[in-house]
Design a protein around this motif. Sequence first.
Motif, PDB file in Angstrom:
ATOM      1  N   ARG A 173      41.437  81.910  36.989  1.00  0.00           N
ATOM      2  CA  ARG A 173      42.806  82.078  38.029  1.00  0.00           C
ATOM      3  C   ARG A 173      43.273  80.736  38.623  1.00  0.00           C
ATOM      4  O   ARG A 173      42.580  80.094  39.264  1.00  0.00           O
TER       5      ARG A 173
ATOM      6  N   ALA B  32      48.121  83.405  42.137  1.00  0.00           N
ATOM      7  CA  ALA B  32      47.422  82.853  41.095  1.00  0.00           C
ATOM      8  C   ALA B  32      47.461  83.718  39.710  1.00  0.00           C
ATOM      9  O   ALA B  32      47.807  84.960  39.613  1.00  0.00           O
ATOM     10  N   ILE B  33      47.492  83.036  38.611  1.00  0.00           N
ATOM     11  CA  ILE B  33      47.502  83.756  37.479  1.00  0.00           C
ATOM     12  C   ILE B  33      46.445  83.418  36.506  1.00  0.00           C
ATOM     13  O   ILE B  33      45.683  82.409  36.650  1.00  0.00           O
ATOM     14  N   PRO B  34      45.841  84.635  35.728  1.00  0.00           N
ATOM     15  CA  PRO B  34      44.664  84.567  34.914  1.00  0.00           C
ATOM     16  C   PRO B  34      44.906  83.746  33.856  1.00  0.00           C
ATOM     17  O   PRO B  34      46.025  84.236  33.087  1.00  0.00           O
TER      18      PRO B  34
ATOM     19  N   ALA C 244      41.591  90.152  32.447  1.00  0.00           N
ATOM     20  CA  ALA C 244      41.956  89.671  33.757  1.00  0.00           C
ATOM     21  C   ALA C 244      41.257  90.478  34.713  1.00  0.00           C
ATOM     22  O   ALA C 244      41.312  90.109  35.789  1.00  0.00           O
TER      23      ALA C 244
END
Length: 204
Positions: A170, A158-160, A203
Amino acid sequence: MCTICHRDLAADETARYACRYCTERVDRQLLELAGPRGLYARLGARLAPGSGSGGPAVSGSRTAPVPLRLDVLNLLTAGGPVLGPLETWVRDWEARGRAEMDEAGTLQQRVNHACATLRFNLEWAVTNHPAFDEFAREIHLMHRQCTVHVAGEKPPRAIPVTCPCGAVLRVGLDTPGVRCYGCQTQYGHSEVLRLPMAERRAAA
């Protein structure tokens, strides 16, 4: 244009919301989810800690490990991300006179019924249901989630990303869509992936 892959539709597909290739993929994913050897049934073998990779359970703390993997258990519950959405779509199609709900039997039997019902009415849906793309994305997501656990793969990272309101969301490459908790904006798959990445400090 196909609402799923965004390719131009063939001349004999213009009355459809999705091309035949994408429709067949949804049909295959529904087929693979159901049945005694389907993905949903095989999740039961992944409930024990350590079963996702086939190795022994390892804990880095002195506390006893959770006896079941909660992420897998969540997929198996009545309101979880497999049976819950499947039966939501059956109810939706039932309201349109194209399906029949059946909540009797075990959770496995309910999954089997829902998948069989949706497959049976798939050709109707692809030519008549304006939210067919949303349906296809949800089926793809639940199929992917089950496949990750059954095959012992690591889930997508997952990326913010940052919503214009400042909230950090996310998301992963298989996220079908998300609602911002800050401003309640609903983002589709392609829209949320176009949001800018959050700064490291935000993040955290």
